[in-house]
Design an enzyme around this catalytic site. Sequence first.
Site, PDB file in Angstrom:
ATOM      1  N   THR A 151      -7.223  -2.263 -11.647  1.00  0.00           N
ATOM      2  CA  THR A 151      -6.474  -1.258 -10.879  1.00  0.00           C
ATOM      3  C   THR A 151      -5.138  -0.923 -11.550  1.00  0.00           C
ATOM      4  OG1 THR A 151      -7.485  -2.174  -8.902  1.00  0.00           O
ATOM      5  CG2 THR A 151      -5.570  -0.770  -8.565  1.00  0.00           C
ATOM      6  N   GLY A 190      -4.245  -9.922  -9.195  1.00  0.00           N
ATOM      7  CA  GLY A 190      -4.050 -11.289  -8.716  1.00  0.00           C
ATOM      8  C   GLY A 190      -3.899 -12.269  -9.866  1.00  0.00           C
ATOM      9  N   GLU A 452     -13.216  -4.605  -3.975  1.00  0.00           N
ATOM     10  CA  GLU A 452     -14.665  -4.654  -4.267  1.00  0.00           C
ATOM     11  C   GLU A 452     -15.358  -3.458  -3.625  1.00  0.00           C
ATOM     12  OE1 GLU A 452     -14.996  -6.563  -6.469  1.00  0.00           O
ATOM     13  OE2 GLU A 452     -13.447  -8.060  -6.095  1.00  0.00           O
TER      14      GLU A 452
HETATM   15  C1  FAD Z   1      -4.267  -8.049  -2.114  1.00  0.00           C
HETATM   16  C2  FAD Z   1      -4.917  -7.223  -3.178  1.00  0.00           C
HETATM   17  C3  FAD Z   1      -5.367  -7.833  -4.336  1.00  0.00           C
HETATM   18  C4  FAD Z   1      -5.948  -7.083  -5.373  1.00  0.00           C
HETATM   19  N1  FAD Z   1      -6.337  -7.712  -6.517  1.00  0.00           N
HETATM   20  C5  FAD Z   1      -6.785  -6.967  -7.567  1.00  0.00           C
HETATM   21  C6  FAD Z   1      -7.093  -7.578  -8.826  1.00  0.00           C
HETATM   22  O1  FAD Z   1      -6.983  -8.792  -8.993  1.00  0.00           O
HETATM   23  N2  FAD Z   1      -7.502  -6.791  -9.842  1.00  0.00           N
HETATM   24  C7  FAD Z   1      -7.647  -5.435  -9.698  1.00  0.00           C
HETATM   25  O2  FAD Z   1      -8.019  -4.777 -10.668  1.00  0.00           O
HETATM   26  N3  FAD Z   1      -7.374  -4.833  -8.517  1.00  0.00           N
HETATM   27  C8  FAD Z   1      -6.943  -5.552  -7.457  1.00  0.00           C
HETATM   28  N4  FAD Z   1      -6.655  -4.944  -6.257  1.00  0.00           N
HETATM   29  C9  FAD Z   1      -6.774  -3.495  -6.138  1.00  0.00           C
HETATM   30  C10 FAD Z   1      -7.958  -3.020  -5.329  1.00  0.00           C
HETATM   31  O3  FAD Z   1      -9.143  -3.318  -6.007  1.00  0.00           O
HETATM   32  C11 FAD Z   1      -7.752  -1.517  -5.091  1.00  0.00           C
HETATM   33  O4  FAD Z   1      -6.682  -1.395  -4.180  1.00  0.00           O
HETATM   34  C12 FAD Z   1      -8.998  -0.848  -4.556  1.00  0.00           C
HETATM   35  O5  FAD Z   1      -9.945  -0.717  -5.583  1.00  0.00           O
HETATM   36  C13 FAD Z   1      -8.728   0.547  -3.962  1.00  0.00           C
HETATM   37  O6  FAD Z   1      -8.083   1.367  -4.869  1.00  0.00           O
HETATM   38  P1  FAD Z   1      -6.735   2.147  -4.483  1.00  0.00           P
HETATM   39  O7  FAD Z   1      -5.773   1.148  -3.968  1.00  0.00           O
HETATM   40  O8  FAD Z   1      -6.324   2.971  -5.627  1.00  0.00           O
HETATM   41  O9  FAD Z   1      -7.132   3.109  -3.309  1.00  0.00           O
HETATM   42  P2  FAD Z   1      -7.826   4.513  -3.474  1.00  0.00           P
HETATM   43  O10 FAD Z   1      -9.079   4.376  -4.230  1.00  0.00           O
HETATM   44  O11 FAD Z   1      -6.832   5.480  -3.990  1.00  0.00           O
HETATM   45  O12 FAD Z   1      -8.152   4.859  -1.985  1.00  0.00           O
HETATM   46  C14 FAD Z   1      -7.196   5.430  -1.088  1.00  0.00           C
HETATM   47  C15 FAD Z   1      -7.933   6.134   0.034  1.00  0.00           C
HETATM   48  O13 FAD Z   1      -8.694   7.217  -0.479  1.00  0.00           O
HETATM   49  C16 FAD Z   1     -10.043   7.154  -0.091  1.00  0.00           C
HETATM   50  N5  FAD Z   1     -10.848   7.612  -1.251  1.00  0.00           N
HETATM   51  C17 FAD Z   1     -10.572   7.397  -2.569  1.00  0.00           C
HETATM   52  N6  FAD Z   1     -11.508   7.984  -3.340  1.00  0.00           N
HETATM   53  C18 FAD Z   1     -12.404   8.566  -2.511  1.00  0.00           C
HETATM   54  C19 FAD Z   1     -13.618   9.314  -2.698  1.00  0.00           C
HETATM   55  N7  FAD Z   1     -14.120   9.556  -3.916  1.00  0.00           N
HETATM   56  N8  FAD Z   1     -14.284   9.750  -1.604  1.00  0.00           N
HETATM   57  C20 FAD Z   1     -13.795   9.478  -0.370  1.00  0.00           C
HETATM   58  N9  FAD Z   1     -12.673   8.777  -0.137  1.00  0.00           N
HETATM   59  C21 FAD Z   1     -11.978   8.324  -1.169  1.00  0.00           C
HETATM   60  C22 FAD Z   1     -10.295   5.670   0.228  1.00  0.00           C
HETATM   61  O14 FAD Z   1     -11.299   5.523   1.219  1.00  0.00           O
HETATM   62  C23 FAD Z   1      -8.922   5.234   0.764  1.00  0.00           C
HETATM   63  O15 FAD Z   1      -8.826   5.482   2.129  1.00  0.00           O
HETATM   64  C24 FAD Z   1      -6.101  -5.682  -5.206  1.00  0.00           C
HETATM   65  C25 FAD Z   1      -5.677  -5.061  -4.017  1.00  0.00           C
HETATM   66  C26 FAD Z   1      -5.090  -5.816  -3.021  1.00  0.00           C
HETATM   67  C27 FAD Z   1      -4.628  -5.126  -1.777  1.00  0.00           C
END
Ligand code: FAD
Length: 692
Positions: A151, A190, A452
């Site tokens: 991410t 993480g 995930e």
């Molecule tokens: C505590 C924590 C630990 C984490 N650890 C890791 C880690 O170790 N390594 C790592 O790589 N990542 C990590 N992450 C990141 C996590 O995997 C991402 O937050 C997640 O993949 C969602 O991506 P985003 O935050 O960009 O949200 P987005 O993908 O931007 O989503 C935001 C909103 O948009 C909506 N949305 C987005 N795209 C679409 C679409 N195509 N169609 C419809 N709706 C859509 C979603 O439903 C959501 O409501 C962690 C996150 C947290 C909170």
Amino acid sequence: MTTPQWVKDLKPAAPQGSELLEQERSKSKINVDTLSAFLHSREGLARKRRVLKILENDKVFNKEQNYFAGRIDRFETALARAKKLRQLVIRHGWDNDDRMVANELISEPGPYGLHESMFLITLRDQGSPEQHERFLKQAEKYKYIGCYAQTELGHGSNVRGLETTATWNTEDQTFTIDSPTLTASKWWIGSLGRTANHAVVMAQLIINGKSHGPHPFVVQIRDMSTHEPLKDIHIGDIGPKFGYNTMDNGFLLFNKVKVPHISMLARHSRVDPKTNKYVKPSSPSLVFGTLTWVRSTIVMQAGGVLARGVTIATRYCAFQDRDAPSDAGGENQVLNYTTVQIRLLPLLATTFALHFTGKAMMALYGASQKKMSQDVGKVGGPERGAGPEETHSGSDLLADLHATSCGLKSLASYTAVEGLEVCRRACGGHGYSSFSGIGSWYADYLPTATWEGDNYMLTQQVARYLLKSARSVLKGNEPSNDTTAILANFLARQDQGAAFDVLGNDADIVAAYAWRSAFLTFEALKHRDEQKKAWNDLLVDFYRLSRAHSQYMVVKNFYETLQSPPSDLDPETLGVLHKLFRLYALHTLESEASEFYTSSAVTVRQIQLARTSAVMKLLQDIRPHAVRLVDSWDFPDWQLDSSLGRYDGKVYEDMFHRASELNPLNRITVDPYPDSPTLFKKNEAGALKPKL
Ligand SMILES: Cc1cc2nc3c(=O)[nH]c(=O)nc-3n(C[C@H](O)[C@H](O)[C@H](O)COP(=O)(O)OP(=O)(O)OC[C@H]3O[C@@H](n4cnc5c(N)ncnc54)[C@H](O)[C@@H]3O)c2cc1C
């Protein structure tokens, strides 16, 4: 402040919590021991006892200050615990299951969390034998401590949009890893912020100016002896979060850092150093294996995650409502209020429903792995060039597994998240205290709804699979699995209409869920294929469809589990489990009534009766067994770390002990007067800090 003896001598007014829980347990004949073994297996229970004994006798794992410590102290303690746990694994020869049980008992995310999960898994699944030798061996010895950096500040779910680049340099056969913008900064990673010295970095592979999409690279990020970031790498912790504060989620930026050819994990795809050409994955479906496994484990754990909250709330709600109105005789157990029962008892049923579904999910995963390895052995291997959504009959099982894990991950983690908050509120004001043990557990679990695969986005994968299955059935292809079978059955019977006896026959309940799922699938297909609606316009329908189909799977798994119970499960316990099945199924049915009605799976009259009669009667029938049912989840007090959920019911004594004796704020004497510059006259809070 010390607690005076006269306070210590005070007892809660009668009735005592311990007496109430004793009475509760005497009212039911549920065989807790057999039911626990059914849920966890005898071996699992013995393992837990063995590991618990070691942990609770070690001062590093003492939880007394968990709810009081600030971010840095909590991180320091979590690091000490992570190191100690690793030492215990070696000292006692613990296997992976022992370690996972220890983590469950400790119940907090630790700084090795991502090393022990995604880092090791990715190295194993995506590394070549040479890379296993070079990276995995070091990682398994905890010399390389890693994280999984996918991410970015500006990119999450849309992995294709990642901005970090890995450019192949033909002249010296290296890659240059670069973060060209601020939004390219890795974020949320993480174990990265303070702990990791290596990272698996997902970066756009660029060869001769052409991008080949994101690929994994193993990159050393900190010096192996000073642990300072290497030159041209900027790393740090991203700051405090809603929960998960024992973990150092981090950021990471690269300023054109060169890494050798071996850094690109090459089990599935690679750059040929002789030709400088990109070699595509020979079997892309294998690349999805890790994600499917992680989602399947989320499904497996969701029942237990929710059961913690339900255990705490159920035990606490067995207490007397001391404010009860006089027409209830001035006292009533909180759990006797039907408005409490309707919130807690369906959730109690849900814990079992999710647990049995989790087991079925893992069985499906195991079966598909077996099938895949057989297929890989065959000439040509599994179908080439197709992702999970595009696979056809040859990889039916894989497509089914992918959709099932997406749908159930979304439903199960959503249900656990929502349910934990319901449990917290059911505990009234004390539910808001950290001592309830629900708040921190809820906050740490929350991101499961996002990582995930965001729970909303995943449902598109399920819908895509169902639409594809429906098209196949419409073409007249023979059903090849349960999904196509229920769709074909719907097509064959839809003119006669459904007449399911959901109030009298358990098999008919399952059939009604199947009918609703099939109906929504063909509805969505009509909108997509006949009315040519845009994908985005159908996302809400897809979400509902995925939820409906996943609820069908949960109901079916619960039903099927009860058809072949273990032989030592007595009829009384089995009878209550059947009632829990009906409560989960009928309560969900009436909550989703509009879909069951519009699909003609049930009549309005049946929905009315489900709500006003069947569900209310089930609440009454299950109520006496509630405490024994949660006991069968077998959470040790040490794990729950909850005043409200104590097995012995000594809730008020424990709340008082924590507030009065363990609370460092009570070791501070303030100067309250605004004209005095002194804030603390005396500060002895440090005396309570754990010795690590
Ligand atoms: C505590 C924590 C630990 C984490 N650890 C890791 C880690 O170790 N390594 C790592 O790589 N990542 C990590 N992450 C990141 C996590 O995997 C991402 O937050 C997640 O993949 C969602 O991506 P985003 O935050 O960009 O949200 P987005 O993908 O931007 O989503 C935001 C909103 O948009 C909506 N949305 C987005 N795209 C679409 C679409 N195509 N169609 C419809 N709706 C859509 C979603 O439903 C959501 O409501 C962690 C996150 C947290 C909170």
